[in-house]
Design a protein around this motif. Sequence first.
Motif, PDB file in Angstrom:
ATOM      1  N   GLY A 262       0.819  -1.205   0.000  1.00 48.23           N
ATOM      2  CA  GLY A 262       0.000   0.000   0.000  1.00 48.23           C
ATOM      3  C   GLY A 262       0.855   1.258   0.000  1.00 48.23           C
ATOM      4  N   PHE A 263       1.917   1.250   0.789  1.00 47.92           N
ATOM      5  CA  PHE A 263       2.834   2.389   0.811  1.00 47.92           C
ATOM      6  C   PHE A 263       3.459   2.611  -0.565  1.00 47.92           C
ATOM      7  CE2 PHE A 263       4.101   2.010   5.605  1.00 47.92           C
ATOM      8  CZ  PHE A 263       2.837   2.452   5.972  1.00 47.92           C
ATOM      9  N   LEU A 264       3.865   1.531  -1.205  1.00 48.05           N
ATOM     10  CA  LEU A 264       4.486   1.647  -2.528  1.00 48.05           C
ATOM     11  C   LEU A 264       3.538   2.282  -3.535  1.00 48.05           C
ATOM     12  CD1 LEU A 264       6.290  -1.748  -2.411  1.00 48.05           C
ATOM     13  CD2 LEU A 264       7.426   0.423  -2.948  1.00 48.05           C
ATOM     14  N   TYR A 265       2.274   1.840  -3.511  1.00 48.06           N
ATOM     15  CA  TYR A 265       1.300   2.445  -4.412  1.00 48.06           C
ATOM     16  C   TYR A 265       1.089   3.920  -4.072  1.00 48.06           C
ATOM     17  CZ  TYR A 265       0.060  -2.132  -6.340  1.00 48.06           C
ATOM     18  OH  TYR A 265       0.082  -3.348  -6.975  1.00 48.06           O
ATOM     19  N   ALA A 266       1.077   4.257  -2.792  1.00 51.68           N
ATOM     20  CA  ALA A 266       0.895   5.652  -2.372  1.00 51.68           C
ATOM     21  C   ALA A 266       2.085   6.522  -2.796  1.00 51.68           C
ATOM     22  CB  ALA A 266       0.679   5.736  -0.869  1.00 51.68           C
ATOM     23  N   ILE A 267       3.262   5.967  -2.751  1.00 54.02           N
ATOM     24  CA  ILE A 267       4.458   6.696  -3.195  1.00 54.02           C
ATOM     25  C   ILE A 267       4.349   7.020  -4.677  1.00 54.02           C
ATOM     26  CG2 ILE A 267       6.948   6.467  -3.620  1.00 54.02           C
ATOM     27  CD1 ILE A 267       6.943   4.694  -0.985  1.00 54.02           C
ATOM     28  N   ASP A 268       3.814   6.069  -5.439  1.00 52.35           N
ATOM     29  CA  ASP A 268       3.676   6.250  -6.884  1.00 52.35           C
ATOM     30  C   ASP A 268       2.411   7.025  -7.265  1.00 52.35           C
ATOM     31  OD1 ASP A 268       6.068   4.978  -7.358  1.00 52.35           O
ATOM     32  OD2 ASP A 268       5.153   3.007  -7.682  1.00 52.35           O
ATOM     33  N   GLY A 269       1.619   7.426  -6.277  1.00 58.60           N
ATOM     34  CA  GLY A 269       0.416   8.211  -6.547  1.00 58.60           C
ATOM     35  C   GLY A 269      -0.798   7.390  -6.967  1.00 58.60           C
ATOM     36  N   ASP A 270      -0.713   6.072  -6.842  1.00 60.63           N
ATOM     37  CA  ASP A 270      -1.823   5.181  -7.207  1.00 60.63           C
ATOM     38  C   ASP A 270      -2.662   4.894  -5.961  1.00 60.63           C
ATOM     39  OD1 ASP A 270      -3.530   3.180  -8.049  1.00 60.63           O
ATOM     40  OD2 ASP A 270      -1.952   1.875  -8.839  1.00 60.63           O
ATOM     41  N   MET A 271      -3.500   5.857  -5.600  1.00 56.63           N
ATOM     42  CA  MET A 271      -4.254   5.733  -4.350  1.00 56.63           C
ATOM     43  C   MET A 271      -5.356   4.683  -4.423  1.00 56.63           C
ATOM     44  SD  MET A 271      -2.687   7.238  -2.069  1.00 56.63           S
ATOM     45  CE  MET A 271      -3.866   6.815  -0.796  1.00 56.63           C
ATOM     46  N   LYS A 272      -5.829   4.369  -5.592  1.00 57.58           N
ATOM     47  CA  LYS A 272      -6.852   3.322  -5.712  1.00 57.58           C
ATOM     48  C   LYS A 272      -6.290   1.981  -5.212  1.00 57.58           C
ATOM     49  CE  LYS A 272      -9.847   0.939  -8.985  1.00 57.58           C
ATOM     50  NZ  LYS A 272     -10.209   0.725 -10.384  1.00 57.58           N
ATOM     51  N   ASN A 273      -5.134   1.603  -5.729  1.00 56.86           N
ATOM     52  CA  ASN A 273      -4.512   0.351  -5.290  1.00 56.86           C
ATOM     53  C   ASN A 273      -3.951   0.464  -3.872  1.00 56.86           C
ATOM     54  OD1 ASN A 273      -4.943  -1.538  -7.400  1.00 56.86           O
ATOM     55  ND2 ASN A 273      -3.487  -0.406  -8.659  1.00 56.86           N
ATOM     56  N   ALA A 274      -3.469   1.643  -3.507  1.00 56.62           N
ATOM     57  CA  ALA A 274      -2.966   1.843  -2.147  1.00 56.62           C
ATOM     58  C   ALA A 274      -4.084   1.596  -1.141  1.00 56.62           C
ATOM     59  CB  ALA A 274      -2.407   3.257  -1.984  1.00 56.62           C
ATOM     60  N   GLU A 275      -5.244   2.180  -1.379  1.00 55.71           N
ATOM     61  CA  GLU A 275      -6.379   2.000  -0.466  1.00 55.71           C
ATOM     62  C   GLU A 275      -6.808   0.540  -0.395  1.00 55.71           C
ATOM     63  OE1 GLU A 275      -9.434   4.776  -1.565  1.00 55.71           O
ATOM     64  OE2 GLU A 275      -8.231   6.494  -0.918  1.00 55.71           O
ATOM     65  N   LYS A 276      -6.798  -0.130  -1.522  1.00 52.23           N
ATOM     66  CA  LYS A 276      -7.167  -1.557  -1.555  1.00 52.23           C
ATOM     67  C   LYS A 276      -6.229  -2.367  -0.660  1.00 52.23           C
ATOM     68  CE  LYS A 276      -6.929  -5.426  -4.675  1.00 52.23           C
ATOM     69  NZ  LYS A 276      -6.112  -5.852  -5.773  1.00 52.23           N
ATOM     70  N   GLU A 277      -4.933  -2.171  -0.809  1.00 58.60           N
ATOM     71  CA  GLU A 277      -3.960  -2.924  -0.009  1.00 58.60           C
ATOM     72  C   GLU A 277      -4.016  -2.539   1.466  1.00 58.60           C
ATOM     73  OE1 GLU A 277      -2.365  -5.497  -1.024  1.00 58.60           O
ATOM     74  OE2 GLU A 277      -2.845  -5.253  -3.142  1.00 58.60           O
ATOM     75  N   LEU A 278      -4.170  -1.252   1.738  1.00 59.56           N
ATOM     76  CA  LEU A 278      -4.198  -0.791   3.130  1.00 59.56           C
ATOM     77  C   LEU A 278      -5.462  -1.259   3.846  1.00 59.56           C
ATOM     78  CD1 LEU A 278      -2.711   2.761   2.563  1.00 59.56           C
ATOM     79  CD2 LEU A 278      -1.581   0.814   3.663  1.00 59.56           C
ATOM     80  N   LYS A 279      -6.580  -1.319   3.141  1.00 60.96           N
ATOM     81  CA  LYS A 279      -7.812  -1.838   3.750  1.00 60.96           C
ATOM     82  C   LYS A 279      -7.680  -3.330   4.027  1.00 60.96           C
ATOM     83  CE  LYS A 279     -10.884   1.742   2.055  1.00 60.96           C
ATOM     84  NZ  LYS A 279     -11.905   2.142   1.103  1.00 60.96           N
ATOM     85  N   PHE A 280      -7.038  -4.059   3.115  1.00 60.07           N
ATOM     86  CA  PHE A 280      -6.772  -5.480   3.340  1.00 60.07           C
ATOM     87  C   PHE A 280      -5.883  -5.656   4.581  1.00 60.07           C
ATOM     88  CE2 PHE A 280      -4.027  -9.210   2.734  1.00 60.07           C
ATOM     89  CZ  PHE A 280      -4.970 -10.206   2.581  1.00 60.07           C
ATOM     90  N   PHE A 281      -4.835  -4.850   4.670  1.00 58.78           N
ATOM     91  CA  PHE A 281      -3.937  -4.874   5.831  1.00 58.78           C
ATOM     92  C   PHE A 281      -4.722  -4.619   7.113  1.00 58.78           C
ATOM     93  CE2 PHE A 281      -1.445  -1.871   8.569  1.00 58.78           C
ATOM     94  CZ  PHE A 281      -0.578  -2.789   9.123  1.00 58.78           C
ATOM     95  N   LYS A 282      -5.558  -3.604   7.108  1.00 61.62           N
ATOM     96  CA  LYS A 282      -6.341  -3.240   8.290  1.00 61.62           C
ATOM     97  C   LYS A 282      -7.315  -4.356   8.687  1.00 61.62           C
ATOM     98  CE  LYS A 282      -9.240   0.541   9.958  1.00 61.62           C
ATOM     99  NZ  LYS A 282      -9.800   1.854   9.631  1.00 61.62           N
ATOM    100  N   GLU A 283      -7.868  -5.028   7.701  1.00 57.06           N
ATOM    101  CA  GLU A 283      -8.814  -6.119   7.944  1.00 57.06           C
ATOM    102  C   GLU A 283      -8.130  -7.362   8.517  1.00 57.06           C
ATOM    103  OE1 GLU A 283     -10.924  -9.274   5.005  1.00 57.06           O
ATOM    104  OE2 GLU A 283     -11.263  -7.166   4.498  1.00 57.06           O
ATOM    105  N   LYS A 284      -6.942  -7.660   8.023  1.00 53.20           N
ATOM    106  CA  LYS A 284      -6.276  -8.917   8.376  1.00 53.20           C
ATOM    107  C   LYS A 284      -5.359  -8.835   9.593  1.00 53.20           C
ATOM    108  CE  LYS A 284      -7.864 -11.508   5.052  1.00 53.20           C
ATOM    109  NZ  LYS A 284      -8.633 -12.712   5.311  1.00 53.20           N
ATOM    110  N   VAL A 285      -4.807  -7.663   9.872  1.00 53.32           N
ATOM    111  CA  VAL A 285      -3.857  -7.511  10.972  1.00 53.32           C
ATOM    112  C   VAL A 285      -4.584  -6.863  12.146  1.00 53.32           C
ATOM    113  CG1 VAL A 285      -1.665  -6.490  11.689  1.00 53.32           C
ATOM    114  CG2 VAL A 285      -1.931  -7.344   9.348  1.00 53.32           C
TER     115      VAL A 285
END
Length: 149
Positions: free
Chosen positions: A94-117
Amino acid sequence: MKKFLMFAALSVAAFSACNCAIGRDMARCDYYVIRQHDLSHQKDCIKYADSINKNSMYAKASWYYLLGGDKKKAKENAKEALKIGHHYAAEYLGFLYAIDGDMKNAEKELKFFKEKVKNIDYAKKDIMVMHNIYKNFQYDKVYDTLFGK
């Protein structure tokens, strides 16, 4: 028997020296890059990531590649870590996508992280570290995705 004992002692010494160098690289990365924001030591992060990557420690290697500025290897390792169930690597992806400005994929990964951890409070520090290393990191958007406004 004497030769065997000598060989064993030398092997242990060589192994210890190798681990010492690996530990030194990690300590330098943690101290200089994370604590002091001294990016001239990112090479230590990369050396440490390369060392642990050889042992299939994909998630941890991903984090240290991120600290070292190697986004390509960080992404590759985060994806490998997720394949084997290390859900916390979704934070790094998610951080990598956010660094590259791809917030759609960043949010997807970060929400998955938040759900699973279960406890993600440590991610607040990680977000700040990314902000200190990557000037184009979407700090506010990442923080809001994980912790709300």
